[in-house]
Design an enzyme around this catalytic site. Sequence first.
Site, PDB file in Angstrom:
ATOM      1  N   CYS A 257       0.872  -1.179   0.000  1.00  0.00           N
ATOM      2  CA  CYS A 257       0.000   0.000   0.000  1.00  0.00           C
ATOM      3  C   CYS A 257       0.905   1.223   0.000  1.00  0.00           C
ATOM      4  O   CYS A 257       1.740   1.367  -0.888  1.00  0.00           O
ATOM      5  CB  CYS A 257      -0.957  -0.028   1.186  1.00  0.00           C
ATOM      6  SG  CYS A 257      -0.165  -0.093   2.812  1.00  0.00           S
ATOM      7  N   ARG A 262      -2.332  -0.718   5.495  1.00  0.00           N
ATOM      8  CA  ARG A 262      -3.533  -1.198   4.820  1.00  0.00           C
ATOM      9  C   ARG A 262      -3.259  -2.536   4.141  1.00  0.00           C
ATOM     10  O   ARG A 262      -4.131  -3.401   4.074  1.00  0.00           O
ATOM     11  CB  ARG A 262      -4.014  -0.160   3.791  1.00  0.00           C
ATOM     12  CG  ARG A 262      -4.696   1.057   4.363  1.00  0.00           C
ATOM     13  CD  ARG A 262      -5.050   2.052   3.267  1.00  0.00           C
ATOM     14  NE  ARG A 262      -3.867   2.683   2.694  1.00  0.00           N
ATOM     15  CZ  ARG A 262      -3.886   3.520   1.662  1.00  0.00           C
ATOM     16  NH1 ARG A 262      -5.040   3.804   1.073  1.00  0.00           N
ATOM     17  NH2 ARG A 262      -2.785   4.079   1.205  1.00  0.00           N
TER      18      ARG A 262
END
Length: 307
Positions: A257, A262
């Site tokens: 990410c 994430r």
Amino acid sequence: MKSIIATTLAMGLGAVALATASFAQGSSPLVNGEWLEKNLNDPKVRVVEVSVEPGVYERGHIPGAQNVVWHTDLVDTVTRDIASKEKFQELTRKLGVDQDTTVVLYGDNNNWFAAWGAWVFDVYGVKNVKLLDGGRKKWEADKRPLDTRNASVQPGKLTVSEPNQKLRARLADIRAASDSKNATIVDIRSADEYSGKIFAPPGSQELTVRAGHVPGALNVPWGRAVSEDGTFKSADELKKLYAAAGIDGSKPIIVYCRIGERSSHTWFLLSKILGYDVKNDDGSWTEYGNSVGVPVVNVAGTVWSGK
């Protein structure tokens, strides 16, 4: 006689169903709020909050939960690296973790950094680590209890393993995968980050001087994997979602990410729920997009202006 047999059979099936439900909760990488609330006083269960927003824990946390600050407790604060083995072992002992402890992690932002924590725990070989499905969002929505008192636990005696590098992708790994196609690269950022339209989500401080994505990376934003209440979609739904994007576990997978948090959320579901072979690139785009001489795909053509 028939009624007795029917009653006995029904009771037996009910017991099997209960046993199956209990087993599923125990073997699953996830626990739900109902299970956790019933097990808060179990000395073999340690609850740990890893949130992004400062002060969230202090304003009210799950009773008995301990706070882990991701940007000091889980990383080396000098080098850009995860916490050393010695530092992480000290942390787990402070949290009261023993060899037979079940660690339940949860946090805000749909468990982004709780999943990061789960990844670090896995890197150091800690067993029985689970996520609270839905994290703070669902716990609060269900109006389950919160507490402001700091938890006090006996120090644990866990000895952690050497870091498992098979769970971690470095810049060289992602470059090799991009060139050789020997692994599926999954960019889990938003479509605008992937296309190069934006460098980072609004308000983000970790920036790059190049926008776009790694050549060959597929884009499956992390948010597609969760329901409205923040819980993961079912395993069948997740399998179909990723298969539709060409990700079926037939090849090793690398997820990235912007800074690796994430992508930890996607690492968790692909590896723990679907059982795929997945590495998390914790350098992610802030490393790749700032590296000199590496190719990027920038469909939007956005150019960094120095601001």
